[in-house]
Design a protein around this motif. Structure first.
Motif, mmCIF file in Angstrom:
data_model
loop_
_atom_site.group_PDB
_atom_site.id
_atom_site.type_symbol
_atom_site.label_atom_id
_atom_site.label_comp_id
_atom_site.label_asym_id
_atom_site.label_seq_id
_atom_site.Cartn_x
_atom_site.Cartn_y
_atom_site.Cartn_z
ATOM 1 N N GLY A 33 3.978 6.217 -7.796
ATOM 2 C CA GLY A 33 4.351 5.975 -6.198
ATOM 3 C C GLY A 33 4.829 4.832 -5.981
ATOM 4 N N GLY A 34 5.153 4.041 -6.778
ATOM 5 C CA GLY A 34 5.921 2.995 -7.087
ATOM 6 C C GLY A 34 6.863 2.885 -6.511
ATOM 7 N N LEU A 35 7.997 4.166 -7.381
ATOM 8 C CA LEU A 35 9.588 4.961 -7.348
ATOM 9 C C LEU A 35 9.716 4.874 -6.039
ATOM 10 C CD1 LEU A 35 9.373 7.219 -9.962
ATOM 11 C CD2 LEU A 35 10.459 5.202 -10.208
ATOM 12 N N TYR A 36 9.228 5.112 -4.858
ATOM 13 C CA TYR A 36 9.306 4.850 -3.109
ATOM 14 C C TYR A 36 9.350 3.554 -2.786
ATOM 15 C CZ TYR A 36 8.343 10.204 -3.341
ATOM 16 O OH TYR A 36 7.991 11.252 -3.502
ATOM 17 N N MET A 37 9.241 2.428 -3.387
ATOM 18 C CA MET A 37 9.511 1.414 -2.809
ATOM 19 C C MET A 37 10.994 1.298 -3.264
ATOM 20 S SD MET A 37 6.874 -0.010 -1.791
ATOM 21 C CE MET A 37 7.774 -2.543 -1.902
ATOM 22 N N MET A 38 10.863 2.279 -3.511
ATOM 23 C CA MET A 38 13.362 2.099 -3.941
ATOM 24 C C MET A 38 13.566 2.319 -2.194
ATOM 25 S SD MET A 38 14.185 0.661 -6.815
ATOM 26 C CE MET A 38 15.261 0.635 -6.467
ATOM 27 N N VAL A 39 13.374 3.215 -1.722
ATOM 28 C CA VAL A 39 13.979 3.923 -0.462
ATOM 29 C C VAL A 39 13.909 2.389 0.346
ATOM 30 C CG1 VAL A 39 13.701 5.252 0.881
ATOM 31 C CG2 VAL A 39 13.404 5.470 -0.754
ATOM 32 N N LEU A 86 1.121 -1.298 0.018
ATOM 33 C CA LEU A 86 -0.204 -0.189 0.260
ATOM 34 C C LEU A 86 0.513 1.438 -0.175
ATOM 35 C CD1 LEU A 86 -2.732 -1.027 2.217
ATOM 36 C CD2 LEU A 86 -2.400 -0.885 -0.427
ATOM 37 N N ILE A 87 2.415 1.432 0.712
ATOM 38 C CA ILE A 87 3.341 2.298 -0.217
ATOM 39 C C ILE A 87 3.272 3.223 -0.845
ATOM 40 C CG2 ILE A 87 5.794 2.776 0.063
ATOM 41 C CD1 ILE A 87 4.307 2.715 2.632
ATOM 42 N N PRO A 88 3.116 3.214 -2.353
ATOM 43 C CA PRO A 88 3.308 3.139 -3.338
ATOM 44 C C PRO A 88 1.957 4.408 -3.790
ATOM 45 C CG PRO A 88 3.529 1.365 -4.340
ATOM 46 C CD PRO A 88 2.988 1.294 -3.132
ATOM 47 N N GLU A 89 0.415 3.689 -3.495
ATOM 48 C CA GLU A 89 -0.791 4.304 -3.009
ATOM 49 C C GLU A 89 -0.979 5.574 -2.408
ATOM 50 O OE1 GLU A 89 -4.814 2.549 -2.327
ATOM 51 O OE2 GLU A 89 -3.453 1.004 -3.224
ATOM 52 N N PHE A 90 -0.391 5.254 -1.575
ATOM 53 C CA PHE A 90 -0.541 6.422 0.196
ATOM 54 C C PHE A 90 1.167 7.489 -0.647
ATOM 55 C CE2 PHE A 90 2.525 7.757 2.953
ATOM 56 C CZ PHE A 90 1.751 7.965 4.090
ATOM 57 N N ALA A 91 1.933 7.163 -1.190
ATOM 58 C CA ALA A 91 2.708 8.012 -1.080
ATOM 59 C C ALA A 91 1.724 9.015 -2.531
ATOM 60 C CB ALA A 91 3.604 7.743 -2.309
ATOM 61 N N GLU A 92 1.179 8.219 -3.549
ATOM 62 C CA GLU A 92 -0.036 9.143 -4.584
ATOM 63 C C GLU A 92 -0.487 10.286 -3.588
ATOM 64 O OE1 GLU A 92 -1.587 5.719 -6.833
ATOM 65 O OE2 GLU A 92 1.076 5.396 -7.755
ATOM 66 N N ALA A 93 -1.059 9.683 -2.862
ATOM 67 C CA ALA A 93 -2.240 10.442 -1.847
ATOM 68 C C ALA A 93 -1.641 11.188 -1.330
ATOM 69 C CB ALA A 93 -3.354 9.767 -1.112
ATOM 70 N N ALA A 94 -0.261 11.545 -0.995
ATOM 71 C CA ALA A 94 0.458 12.232 0.841
ATOM 72 C C ALA A 94 0.871 13.172 -0.495
ATOM 73 C CB ALA A 94 1.618 11.566 0.975
ATOM 74 N N LEU A 95 1.418 12.863 -1.393
ATOM 75 C CA LEU A 95 2.553 14.433 -2.292
ATOM 76 C C LEU A 95 1.455 14.112 -3.684
ATOM 77 C CD1 LEU A 95 5.489 11.715 -1.759
ATOM 78 C CD2 LEU A 95 4.621 14.246 -0.012
ATOM 79 N N ALA A 96 0.700 13.538 -4.601
ATOM 80 C CA ALA A 96 -0.547 14.486 -5.151
ATOM 81 C C ALA A 96 0.476 14.131 -6.564
ATOM 82 C CB ALA A 96 -0.830 15.799 -4.843
ATOM 83 N N LEU A 97 0.552 12.307 -6.657
ATOM 84 C CA LEU A 97 1.224 12.146 -8.078
ATOM 85 C C LEU A 97 0.856 11.275 -8.319
ATOM 86 C CD1 LEU A 97 4.808 10.538 -5.530
ATOM 87 C CD2 LEU A 97 4.344 12.198 -6.650
ATOM 88 N N PRO A 98 1.234 11.440 -9.761
ATOM 89 C CA PRO A 98 0.137 10.729 -11.287
ATOM 90 C C PRO A 98 0.261 9.393 -10.473
ATOM 91 C CG PRO A 98 1.912 12.219 -11.996
ATOM 92 C CD PRO A 98 2.524 12.137 -10.456
ATOM 93 N N VAL A 117 10.499 10.346 2.780
ATOM 94 C CA VAL A 117 11.707 9.678 2.845
ATOM 95 C C VAL A 117 12.214 8.699 3.817
ATOM 96 C CG1 VAL A 117 14.357 8.995 2.115
ATOM 97 C CG2 VAL A 117 12.712 10.703 0.603
ATOM 98 N N VAL A 118 11.994 9.551 4.904
ATOM 99 C CA VAL A 118 12.552 8.940 6.363
ATOM 100 C C VAL A 118 11.813 8.044 6.509
ATOM 101 C CG1 VAL A 118 12.735 9.729 8.508
ATOM 102 C CG2 VAL A 118 13.455 11.692 6.828
ATOM 103 N N GLY A 119 10.604 8.205 6.695
ATOM 104 C CA GLY A 119 9.680 7.338 7.108
ATOM 105 C C GLY A 119 9.880 5.612 6.443
ATOM 106 N N LEU A 120 9.818 6.020 5.207
ATOM 107 C CA LEU A 120 10.049 4.675 4.627
ATOM 108 C C LEU A 120 11.697 4.113 4.886
ATOM 109 C CD1 LEU A 120 8.712 5.530 1.414
ATOM 110 C CD2 LEU A 120 7.796 4.469 3.179
ATOM 111 N N ALA A 121 12.883 4.511 4.867
ATOM 112 C CA ALA A 121 13.574 4.341 5.515
ATOM 113 C C ALA A 121 14.070 3.885 6.777
ATOM 114 C CB ALA A 121 14.930 6.140 5.305
ATOM 115 N N ILE A 122 13.359 4.545 7.815
ATOM 116 C CA ILE A 122 13.560 3.849 9.167
ATOM 117 C C ILE A 122 12.206 2.162 9.068
ATOM 118 C CG2 ILE A 122 12.844 3.782 12.041
ATOM 119 C CD1 ILE A 122 12.805 6.821 11.211
ATOM 120 N N MET A 123 11.043 2.658 8.374
ATOM 121 C CA MET A 123 10.603 1.192 8.343
ATOM 122 C C MET A 123 11.170 0.372 7.406
ATOM 123 S SD MET A 123 7.422 0.853 6.475
ATOM 124 C CE MET A 123 6.732 -0.421 4.627
ATOM 125 N N GLY A 124 12.007 -0.030 6.153
ATOM 126 C CA GLY A 124 12.812 -0.471 5.696
ATOM 127 C C GLY A 124 14.353 -1.359 6.591
#
Length: 501
Positions: free
Chosen positions: A349-355, A333-345, A408-415
């Motif tokens: 949002g899947g790019l944030y999975m790389m973090v 659910l991280i990609p759709e969260f990133a899209e909702a939070a940052l108003a991404l196309p 990025v900080v939240g995803l980095a700590i989680m990862g």
């Protein structure tokens, strides 16, 4: 997880649970004999290649599912089975394949699983030739595709537990944690990169050539099979009574019906028919479980030794594995969260999975070294605590004050927390609490409990995503993920290796 029985009298034969730590530390009769570091390196290379090949296809197919659906002329309701049938058969056969490896040796089972996985991939690829328009051709081709996915799943479900059990028992005791960390990193790399690799292949050959996605694994599978045939030790079969065929069938039915019921209950379009189907699956799973328990008490060589349900360390390990599976699935659910939070196309949002990937992949090798020095308990407790902090940051800060740095900080700590928690500690724990002769079926059991968590968690997360505007609606979901971390952490506080209750 079957108990090893023996005709030789003695303390080790009479009480497997009480002698688990000693059993896990002893050389595995089915594994390679003690040898040079270079030989162990070759053994690891074979198993790691198998892990990467099998792991990639967990996510590789998802990006092209809609393309395949279009070719076969089917909709989302039917097309989702490309993913679902793989997950169901993968989980259902894990314990049985693990038991077979303990009975007849890991090498033949590993090679058979690689061959079956490649045969399934080839079947999926060949099904594309039946996708051309015509009466009955599309439906027949789709059935062939699903058969191929079933073969892939059964092959893949044996690769991970066999590789972890072999590496965990063949590695020098002082390096076991690090070796298991490397295997966890290999699986993590494959899972994180799967979707990206699938998209890259389709981008290179074109959507109309999607069968190439399945054929692409064949050269690597053949290399893994050839290297395994030469490098892996043959091992000796260890028959300890008749194979528990009825118990194995009931185990498959129980897991299959349970996960099928979860899938039906969590379907987006679930109505009274879907809920009735889910209820029927749960009733069938419960009936299978009751009959399974009765059969296992009488089996000469049970596929699951019920005595382990009285072993505190084994139960704790299984419970922690379940909660780890629950928290891992939050990543979907991280990609759709990133899209909702940052108003991404949509779709970006899947790019944030790389973090998550970058930080989680560093965890297993580092955590493995720490396990060798301090034991798995402090490493896993720390990993779960760090992951919980990451979820809290995402839920309380990122959701309330959306920004790229906070994301990025939240995803980095989680990862980072996930990296220290996944794979190595749990596999190490189960191996130090069972005899070496049972190690593959033991690893299969904790893999299964993690898979149940993976299957159950999405419905729970979606239920806790509120209708709040934007990212704020995801806050309860992240709090639930943090709760799963804390549940696993509290269980770990009760962990003491080798104790039975």
């Amino acid at each position: 997880m079957a108990a090893a029985t023996s005709t030789t009298a003695g303390p080790a034969a009479s009480n497997t649970c009480d002698n688990a730590s000693a059993g896990a530390a002893s050389p595995d009769p089915a594994g390679p004999p003690p040898s040079s570091t270079s030989r162990f390196g070759l053994v690891m290379a074979v198993y790691l290649l198998g892990l990467v090949v099998g792991g990639l296809y967990v996510g590789m197919v998802a990006p092209v599912r809609t393309v395949i659906q279009t070719d076969f002329g089917i909709g989302n309701v039917e097309g989702i089975w490309i993913i679902t049938v793989y997950a169901l058969f993968y989980a259902s056969f894990i314990p049985v394949i693990g038991k077979l490896a303990d009975r007849i040796g890991r090498k033949p089972v590993f090679l058979a699983c690689i061959a079956l996985f490649c045969a399934g991939a080839a079947t999926c690829g060949l099904s594309g030739m039946m996708a051309s328009p015509g009466a009955g051709q599309a439906s027949a081709g789709y059935v062939v595709l699903l058969i191929g996915r079933v073969l892939q799943a059964i092959g893949a479900c044996g690769i991970i537990p066999v590789a972890n059990a072999e590496i965990g028992t063949a590695a020098p005791p002082e390096k076991r944690g690090f070796a298991l960390g490397i295997t966890a990193a290999a699986s993590g790399i494959a899972n994180v990169l799967g979707a990206g690799v699938g998209s890259a292949i389709i981008g290179a050959v074109g959507p109309e050539n999607w069968p190439v996605l399945f054929f692409a694994c064949l050269p690597f599978g053949l290399v893994a099979f050839g290297m395994g045939a030469v490098v892996l030790a043959k091992g000796d079969p260890r028959p300890t009574g008749r194979m528990d065929v009825l118990g194995s069938a009931l185990m498959i039915a129980m897991v299959f019906l349970l996960l099928l019921g979860i899938q039906a209950a969590s379907a987006d379009d679930s109505g009274s028919a879907s809920l009735a189907g889910a209820a029927a699956c749960f009733v069938g799973a419960a009936a299978s479980a009751a009959l399974f328990a009765w059969v296992e008490r009488k089996a000469q060589d049970p596929v699951f030794d019920l005595r382990y349900l009285r072993s505190r360390p084994v139960l704790v390990t299984m419970g922690v594995s379940f909660f780890i599976g629950c928290m891992i699935n939050s990543m979907t659910l991280i990609p759709e969260f990133a899209e909702a939070a940052l108003a991404l196309p949509v779709g970006s949002g899947g790019l944030y999975m790389m973090v998550i990937g970058l930080f989680s992949l560093a965890g297993p090798p580092m955590g493995g070294k720490l396990i060798d020095r301090f034991s798995p308990k402090p490493v896993l407790v720390a990993g779960l605590a760090v992951a919980a902090v990451g979820y809290v940051v995402l839920g309380l800060l990122t959701a309330a004050f959306p920004s790229v740095p906070l994301m990025v900080v939240g995803l980095a700590i989680m990862g980072l927390g996930l990296g220290f928690s996944m794979g190595a500690p749990v596999n190490y724990m189960i191996l130090e609490n069972v005899a070496a002769s049972e190690s593959t079926s033991a690893v299969s059991t904790v893999t299964l409990t993690r898979q149940v968590g993976l299957s159950l968690a999405p419905a729970v997360y979606v239920a806790f995503i509120t209708t709040g505007v934007g990212a704020i609606g995801y806050r309860p979901m992240f709090m639930v993920a943090a709760f799963f971390c804390l549940c696993g952490l509290l269980l770990m506080l009760a962990y003491k290796p080798g104790r039975t209750s």
